[in-house]
Design an enzyme around this catalytic site. Structure first.
Site, PDB file in Angstrom:
ATOM      1  N   LYS A 198     -45.525   5.995  53.863  1.00 53.62           N
ATOM      2  CA  LYS A 198     -44.891   4.836  54.500  1.00 53.62           C
ATOM      3  C   LYS A 198     -43.533   4.513  53.857  1.00 53.62           C
ATOM      4  CE  LYS A 198     -47.788   3.982  57.802  1.00 53.62           C
ATOM      5  NZ  LYS A 198     -47.397   4.007  59.221  1.00 53.62           N
TER       6      LYS A 198
ATOM      7  N   TYR B  51     -50.887   7.618  51.483  1.00 57.38           N
ATOM      8  CA  TYR B  51     -50.467   6.637  52.489  1.00 57.38           C
ATOM      9  C   TYR B  51     -49.247   5.853  51.997  1.00 57.38           C
ATOM     10  CZ  TYR B  51     -50.789   2.884  55.962  1.00 57.38           C
ATOM     11  OH  TYR B  51     -50.509   1.983  56.976  1.00 57.38           O
TER      12      TYR B  51
ATOM     13  N   GLY C 249     -56.130  -0.356  68.601  1.00 53.92           N
ATOM     14  CA  GLY C 249     -55.539  -1.052  67.459  1.00 53.92           C
ATOM     15  C   GLY C 249     -54.141  -1.561  67.741  1.00 53.92           C
TER      16      GLY C 249
HETATM   17  N1  LIG Z   1     -54.065  -1.894  60.233  1.00 55.94           N
HETATM   18  C1  LIG Z   1     -53.241  -2.243  59.264  1.00 55.94           C
HETATM   19  O1  LIG Z   1     -53.535  -3.097  58.398  1.00 55.94           O
HETATM   20  C2  LIG Z   1     -51.871  -1.618  59.200  1.00 55.94           C
HETATM   21  C3  LIG Z   1     -50.920  -2.184  58.341  1.00 55.94           C
HETATM   22  C4  LIG Z   1     -49.657  -1.635  58.274  1.00 55.94           C
HETATM   23  C5  LIG Z   1     -49.333  -0.542  59.071  1.00 55.94           C
HETATM   24  N2  LIG Z   1     -50.260  -0.009  59.885  1.00 55.94           N
HETATM   25  C6  LIG Z   1     -49.864   1.157  60.689  1.00 55.94           C
HETATM   26  O2  LIG Z   1     -50.020   0.859  62.065  1.00 55.94           O
HETATM   27  C7  LIG Z   1     -50.284   2.079  62.772  1.00 55.94           C
HETATM   28  C8  LIG Z   1     -51.543   1.899  63.629  1.00 55.94           C
HETATM   29  O3  LIG Z   1     -52.627   1.582  62.782  1.00 55.94           O
HETATM   30  P1  LIG Z   1     -54.012   0.982  63.322  1.00 55.94           P
HETATM   31  O4  LIG Z   1     -54.506   0.059  62.281  1.00 55.94           O
HETATM   32  O5  LIG Z   1     -53.859   0.501  64.709  1.00 55.94           O
HETATM   33  O6  LIG Z   1     -54.906   2.312  63.253  1.00 55.94           O
HETATM   34  P2  LIG Z   1     -56.015   2.900  64.207  1.00 55.94           P
HETATM   35  O7  LIG Z   1     -56.734   3.901  63.396  1.00 55.94           O
HETATM   36  O8  LIG Z   1     -56.785   1.809  64.883  1.00 55.94           O
HETATM   37  O9  LIG Z   1     -55.132   3.650  65.351  1.00 55.94           O
HETATM   38  C9  LIG Z   1     -54.367   4.779  65.025  1.00 55.94           C
HETATM   39  C10 LIG Z   1     -53.907   5.466  66.284  1.00 55.94           C
HETATM   40  O10 LIG Z   1     -53.144   6.622  65.906  1.00 55.94           O
HETATM   41  C11 LIG Z   1     -53.651   7.775  66.580  1.00 55.94           C
HETATM   42  N3  LIG Z   1     -53.479   8.947  65.726  1.00 55.94           N
HETATM   43  C12 LIG Z   1     -53.929   9.094  64.448  1.00 55.94           C
HETATM   44  N4  LIG Z   1     -53.595  10.317  63.993  1.00 55.94           N
HETATM   45  C13 LIG Z   1     -52.932  10.947  64.993  1.00 55.94           C
HETATM   46  C14 LIG Z   1     -52.343  12.213  65.132  1.00 55.94           C
HETATM   47  N5  LIG Z   1     -52.379  13.122  64.139  1.00 55.94           N
HETATM   48  N6  LIG Z   1     -51.729  12.534  66.310  1.00 55.94           N
HETATM   49  C15 LIG Z   1     -51.715  11.641  67.300  1.00 55.94           C
HETATM   50  N7  LIG Z   1     -52.247  10.408  67.256  1.00 55.94           N
HETATM   51  C16 LIG Z   1     -52.860  10.077  66.104  1.00 55.94           C
HETATM   52  C17 LIG Z   1     -55.120   7.463  66.866  1.00 55.94           C
HETATM   53  O11 LIG Z   1     -55.572   8.224  67.962  1.00 55.94           O
HETATM   54  C18 LIG Z   1     -55.045   5.950  67.166  1.00 55.94           C
HETATM   55  O12 LIG Z   1     -54.685   5.766  68.518  1.00 55.94           O
HETATM   56  C19 LIG Z   1     -50.396   3.176  61.715  1.00 55.94           C
HETATM   57  O13 LIG Z   1     -49.161   3.849  61.595  1.00 55.94           O
HETATM   58  C20 LIG Z   1     -50.697   2.386  60.458  1.00 55.94           C
HETATM   59  O14 LIG Z   1     -50.309   3.078  59.294  1.00 55.94           O
HETATM   60  C21 LIG Z   1     -51.534  -0.508  59.973  1.00 55.94           C
END
Ligand SMILES: NC(=O)c1ccc[n+]([C@@H]2O[C@H](COP(=O)([O-])OP(=O)(O)OC[C@H]3O[C@@H](n4cnc5c(N)ncnc54)[C@H](O)[C@@H]3O)[C@@H](O)[C@H]2O)c1
Length: 255
Positions: free
Chosen positions: A166, A162, A22
């Site tokens: 954040k 969530y 991601g």
């Molecule tokens: N996708 C969206 O729309 C979006 C929007 C705003 C912010 N974010 C933020 O971006 C970041 C990444 O999100 P994403 O969409 O790529 O998610 P994703 O689920 O694809 O990836 C999340 C990653 O975090 C790791 N992870 C989760 N819990 C963990 C833990 N307890 N210890 C260690 N590693 C852990 C997972 O192994 C994975 O590599 C997050 O912080 C998310 O809140 C995402």
């Protein structure tokens, strides 16, 4: 030095939590393409190593390591391992995060705790462990992955833990930025809008009218569209920025 030189991360070591897939995976790639050596973490050794192998295949010096960010002792172990086996950390990207939905009156206490433990405690534990070492070396940069969910309430999927986590990450960013500025450590965050990842299946029929259609740009972002801003905040290009939250949301929060 030209303006483009200020973005150059050659000789720097970066650590990206949750860098196996991601947004974190795309950020690891971007930092590597900007010249950094990149350590990536995931919850399993296999997932972390798989990402590191891919990065090495792209010519980026890389190191994969398992890490559970909600466990302070595990964070200390991983930070020592990366620092001693790969290189002292100049750039920390706190990306690991989870989102678990559910109506506020029904959501389990364990869900609340798990989301806070990963999204908030994890950022705190990693920042503290890395900053202790940065402070003895003249500083470094920390980039937190916050969210527009710190400011708006996502619908139709309720996720009170969530949103709260954040918002706390944004304030943690500001507080640490002020406290650590004298140590040479800059702390900034990005606040992404809807980004197309496993966590955020925004084009599915039940989400699109809420998540994509109201956005002025009429689309979600792709993970690679966050990389350049993280390189900016990680590098000397942003040398006078600390405590800033950079929104990257295709205009979603404009109305
Ligand atoms: N996708 C969206 O729309 C979006 C929007 C705003 C912010 N974010 C933020 O971006 C970041 C990444 O999100 P994403 O969409 O790529 O998610 P994703 O689920 O694809 O990836 C999340 C990653 O975090 C790791 N992870 C989760 N819990 C963990 C833990 N307890 N210890 C260690 N590693 C852990 C997972 O192994 C994975 O590599 C997050 O912080 C998310 O809140 C995402």
């Amino acid at each position: 030095m030209t303006v483009m030189d200020t973005f150059d991360l050659t000789g720097k070591v970066a650590l990206v939590t949750g860098g196996s897939r991601g947004i974190g995976r795309a950020i690891a790639q971007a930092l590597g393409e900007a010249g950094a050596a990149v350590a990536v973490t995931a919850r399993t050794e296999d997932a972390a190593e798989q990402a590191a192998v891919e990065l090495r295949g792209a010519g980026i010096r890389s190191f994969g390591i398992a890490l559970e960010v909600s466990d302070a002792a595990d964070v200390e172990r991983a930070v020592i391992a990366v620092s001693e086996q790969f290189g002292e950390i100049d750039v920390l990207v706190n990306n690991a995060g989870i989102s678990i939905g559910g109506a506020a009156l029904e959501v389990d206490d364990q869900v609340w705790r798990d989301v806070m433990a990963t999204n908030l405690d994890g950022v705190w534990f990693c920042s503290r462990a890395v900053a202790r070492r940065m402070s003895t070396r003249g500083g470094g940069t920390i980039v937190n992955i916050g969210s527009m969910s710190a400011e708006i309430v996502n619908q139709p999927r309720w996720q009170i833990s969530y949103l709260t986590s954040k918002a706390a990450v944004h304030q943690l960013t500001k507080g640490l930025a002020a406290e650590w500025a004298p140590l040479g450590i800059r702390v900034n965050a990005i606040a992404p809008g809807y980004i197309h990842t496993d966590m955020s299946p925004v084009y599915e029929p039940q989400y699109k009218p809420w998540c994509v259609d109201p956005a002025p740009m009429k689309r979600a972002g792709e993970p690679h569209e966050l990389g350049p801003a993280v390189v900016f905040l990680a590098s000397a290009a942003s040398s006078f920025m600390t405590g800033s939250i950079v929104t990257i949301d295709g205009g979603f929060t404009l109305h």
